[in-house]
Design a protein around this motif. Structure first.
Motif, PDB file in Angstrom:
ATOM      1  N   GLN A  16     -61.776  93.080  98.968  1.00  0.00           N
ATOM      2  CA  GLN A  16     -63.210  92.596  99.134  1.00  0.00           C
ATOM      3  C   GLN A  16     -63.974  91.246  98.066  1.00  0.00           C
ATOM      4  O   GLN A  16     -64.903  90.963  98.649  1.00  0.00           O
ATOM      5  N   ASP A  42     -66.940  88.350 101.548  1.00  0.00           N
ATOM      6  CA  ASP A  42     -66.472  88.845 103.301  1.00  0.00           C
ATOM      7  C   ASP A  42     -66.094  89.587 104.226  1.00  0.00           C
ATOM      8  O   ASP A  42     -65.586  87.971 104.078  1.00  0.00           O
ATOM      9  N   LYS A  90     -66.087  89.356 106.934  1.00  0.00           N
ATOM     10  CA  LYS A  90     -66.063  88.738 108.624  1.00  0.00           C
ATOM     11  C   LYS A  90     -65.545  87.546 108.034  1.00  0.00           C
ATOM     12  O   LYS A  90     -65.604  86.645 109.355  1.00  0.00           O
ATOM     13  N   LYS A  91     -66.024  86.899 106.730  1.00  0.00           N
ATOM     14  CA  LYS A  91     -65.329  85.081 106.780  1.00  0.00           C
ATOM     15  C   LYS A  91     -63.931  85.179 106.243  1.00  0.00           C
ATOM     16  O   LYS A  91     -63.826  83.960 105.523  1.00  0.00           O
TER      17      LYS A  91
END
Length: 247
Positions: free
Chosen positions: A134, A139, A141-142
């Motif tokens: 990360q 992110d 989620k991306k």
């Protein structure tokens, strides 16, 4: 000079019935009407001839629609119908076989717990949940995972480079390589999984899973060899007490 004979009316069955009805016992008008109709129908039907049946086209394997009864077919036409039905039956069997093959491939490649797609999805989840990944990629989620890049602009799907093989000891090996793109950086992930014959139909186990990001050290998420070494070192450390090795 000859005298002309008076014309004598010809007595037809209808006239005879009418004469009898006037001279003899009186018949009911309805009954007389029925008798006249039946006699007229009989006389007219005798003058008619049955019309010949229309000639049909011969039955072949290409135009047979099943309308002609089997008993009306000739020997050659029966052979043509049998050929057509055998061909149709063969097509049905081929379709069933193809459906079975496609179903098997979909299950083994996509829906099975140990399929390539399932192991790919689990590996991507591990990368997204790892704190070091990360910090390097951004992110979670991306973060997007995909296969090899292709130069064909019409081809949107990017296949994942993967292979499965079995070594001489009967151990199955699954190797896979894919790209991970995040808001901060891009990386290349590689995994190696094994399944031993003693496991039977068990799941694959990680031999290693790591991510390489340009300009940074390799990030290991799974490393079976290092884990075994660490476990062995910890076991040796526990068995040593007051300088004495109890192992």
């Amino acid at each position: 000079m000859k005298l002309a004979r008076p014309s004598v009316p010809v007595k037809t069955p209808a006239n005879l019935i009418l004469t009898l009805s006037t001279r003899t016992s009186p018949l009911r008008p309805a009954l007389l009407h029925v008798l006249l109709q039946r006699r007229y129908a009989t006389e007219t039907s005798l003058g008619k001839t049955s019309s010949p049946k229309p000639r049909r086209r011969s039955v072949t394997p290409f135009n047979d629609d099943g309308r002609v009864a089997w008993s009306d077919l000739s020997a050659g036409e029966k052979t043509a119908r049998a050929t057509q039905q055998s061909f149709n039956f063969g097509l049905i069997l081929a379709g069933l076989g193809l459906t079975g093959v496609v179903t098997y491939l979909l299950f083994t490649e996509v829906f099975a717990p140990d399929s390539k797609v399932a192991n790919f999805s689990r590996a991507v989840d591990l990368i997204k949940k790892d704190p070091v990944c990360q910090s390097l990629l951004g992110d979670p989620k991306k973060i997007m995972a995909h296969g090899e890049e292709t130069y064909n602009k019409w081809r949107r799907a990017r296949p994942i480079a993967s292979t499965i093989y079995q070594d001489r000891y009967g151990v199955e090996h699954l190797m896979m390589k894919f790209h991970v793109d995040g808001p901060l950086n891009k990386g290349l992930a590689q995994l190696h999984m094994t399944r031993h014959p003693k496991q039977g139909d068990g799941d694959f186990e990680y031999k290693y899973l790591f991510v390489d990001v340009r300009g940074h050290h390799r990030v290991y998420l799974k490393n079976a060899d290092e884990e075994k070494k660490a476990a062995g070192a910890a076991a040796k450390k526990k068995t040593r007490f007051l300088g004495i090795n109890f192992g």
